[in-house]
Motif scaffolding. Sequence first.
Motif, PDB file in Angstrom:
ATOM      1  N   TYR A   1     -25.516 -19.072 -29.011  1.00 34.78           N
ATOM      2  CA  TYR A   1     -24.688 -19.067 -27.801  1.00 34.78           C
ATOM      3  C   TYR A   1     -24.846 -20.359 -27.005  1.00 34.78           C
ATOM      4  CZ  TYR A   1     -24.136 -18.607 -22.785  1.00 34.78           C
ATOM      5  OH  TYR A   1     -23.849 -18.869 -21.472  1.00 34.78           O
TER       6      TYR A   1
ATOM      7  N   SER B   1     -22.678 -11.457 -31.591  1.00 33.60           N
ATOM      8  CA  SER B   1     -21.338 -11.054 -31.162  1.00 33.60           C
ATOM      9  C   SER B   1     -21.370 -10.460 -29.758  1.00 33.60           C
ATOM     10  CB  SER B   1     -20.760 -10.041 -32.147  1.00 33.60           C
ATOM     11  OG  SER B   1     -19.493  -9.590 -31.732  1.00 33.60           O
TER      12      SER B   1
ATOM     13  N   HIS C   1     -19.581 -12.094 -26.484  1.00 31.00           N
ATOM     14  CA  HIS C   1     -18.603 -11.284 -25.762  1.00 31.00           C
ATOM     15  C   HIS C   1     -18.953 -11.231 -24.268  1.00 31.00           C
ATOM     16  CE1 HIS C   1     -15.712  -8.099 -24.947  1.00 31.00           C
ATOM     17  NE2 HIS C   1     -16.687  -7.407 -24.371  1.00 31.00           N
TER      18      HIS C   1
ATOM     19  N   ARG D   1     -16.584 -14.883 -27.239  1.00 33.87           N
ATOM     20  CA  ARG D   1     -16.412 -14.267 -28.565  1.00 33.87           C
ATOM     21  C   ARG D   1     -15.097 -14.682 -29.204  1.00 33.87           C
ATOM     22  NH1 ARG D   1     -15.870 -13.118 -32.861  1.00 33.87           N
ATOM     23  NH2 ARG D   1     -16.488 -11.292 -34.077  1.00 33.87           N
TER      24      ARG D   1
END
Length: 472
Positions: A108, A139, A143, A148
């Motif tokens: 991330y 994921s 999100h 995402r």
Amino acid sequence: MMKLDGAISPENTLFVLLCFEGPDIYSTAGGLGTRIAELSDALATQGYTTHLIYIGDSQKPSVEHRIEGRLILKRWSQWVSQYYPNGVYDGEEQKLYDYNESVPYHIYSEIVRPAAAEGKMVVIMGEDWHTAEAMMRTSDLLHWFGLRQRTLMLWNLNSLMSLHRIDWGRLNFVTTLCTVSKYMKHKMWNYSVNPLVIPNGIPARYLQPVDQDAVTRLRAVARQNDPRRFFLFKIGRFDPDKRWMMAIEAAARLKESGHPVTLFVRGGIEPHGADVLRHAYHRGLVIRDIEAKRPNLQQCIDLIEQAGPADVYNLRFFLPEEFVRVAYAAADATLANSGHEPFGLVALEVMAAQGIAVTGSTGEDYAISFENAIVTETEDPDEIVGYLLYMQRHPEEQERIRQGGYRTSSQFVWDRVIANLVSKLEFLARKQNVPLLPIQANAALHAPSAPQISNTKPASQAEEKVAEKHGV
């Protein structure tokens, strides 16, 4: 719906590959390590920035750049690996915990967020059960931070091991499931999922001509002054799925019927190896163990020649690639006769060396019997015996199969496999409405603002606090 004007290219897409195994000797235990090393290399060679995150050798740099900086090796969990020096799966559970806890935050903060700020898409691919949890957590995290939709996430299955540990409903929801053959696709139907098939590949260098002088010499050594003598080769882990007993029994039956045989075997350290060699001994096959430390091609042949006559040569040392390819080309057949083979990479490598592969009939979607390989349909050793005797009586068939196999292998070089992969990624981008714009339009795209994470180390306290704050 956003209009998708662009195609996937190195200018607008980068890759993140997650795998337990990797290119280090410490990190390679089988075909998975070979697959991920060669796939990452091929992607970077084609121009894609590629991050490979794997359980690395603790004695090597934590980050290493290759191929003009496009291939970025990230050796993960090194602080754990230093306590477990016996390879990637030594201390497996401890490494898995650390991988799951730290990899998602790194993806991330250090990869997806900067890429999205540049308007680029990130393809995240996980390999086998070890990466399933990390993929799901990644994921969820992306999100949460609104990123995402800037990624495509694929999870690929190469092995049936530990599938009971996977939350299939969740994994199928957050990723696109893939596998390496129609055989594996059908196996996965048992878990109520329907994956895409993206086959394995081989490096283009495998299509280069094999050293013919070495082929002639090795064949002469294996024949032991008897031109009628069969020369067979089998390489792989000592696993019952590889049907080692079938291969040994076929060699014994050939010898009993008046057809002498030389069989080179290269297994692993698995306990089944003792059963295999014991069976060979009880069936009257003469066995010679050969040991060495990192010999080159010519030294390998010298060692076998100096070992003296035998029916089975147990090669108990690391075989260099050059020797393996020469053995494939020189042998009358390489016995890749597995009862369960997800893809059949060994057989494809045999074909590339213009050898003759005897395969099973599971994941080798590319194999057509007596066209590019010999395909066994049963566990009966007499099936191998019968096919070998037939080919001995029909030498013209041998050459035809060798040429057919070579043509088949050329269709599975990594460049062609990646073209297949990219076509599926473009399909998925449209299906998931992932913006895929030409590079000149990227400046219009910006990542959402997100809390800053300054510490780039895995599982840092700063990252954990961010996760706790936002309930991730």
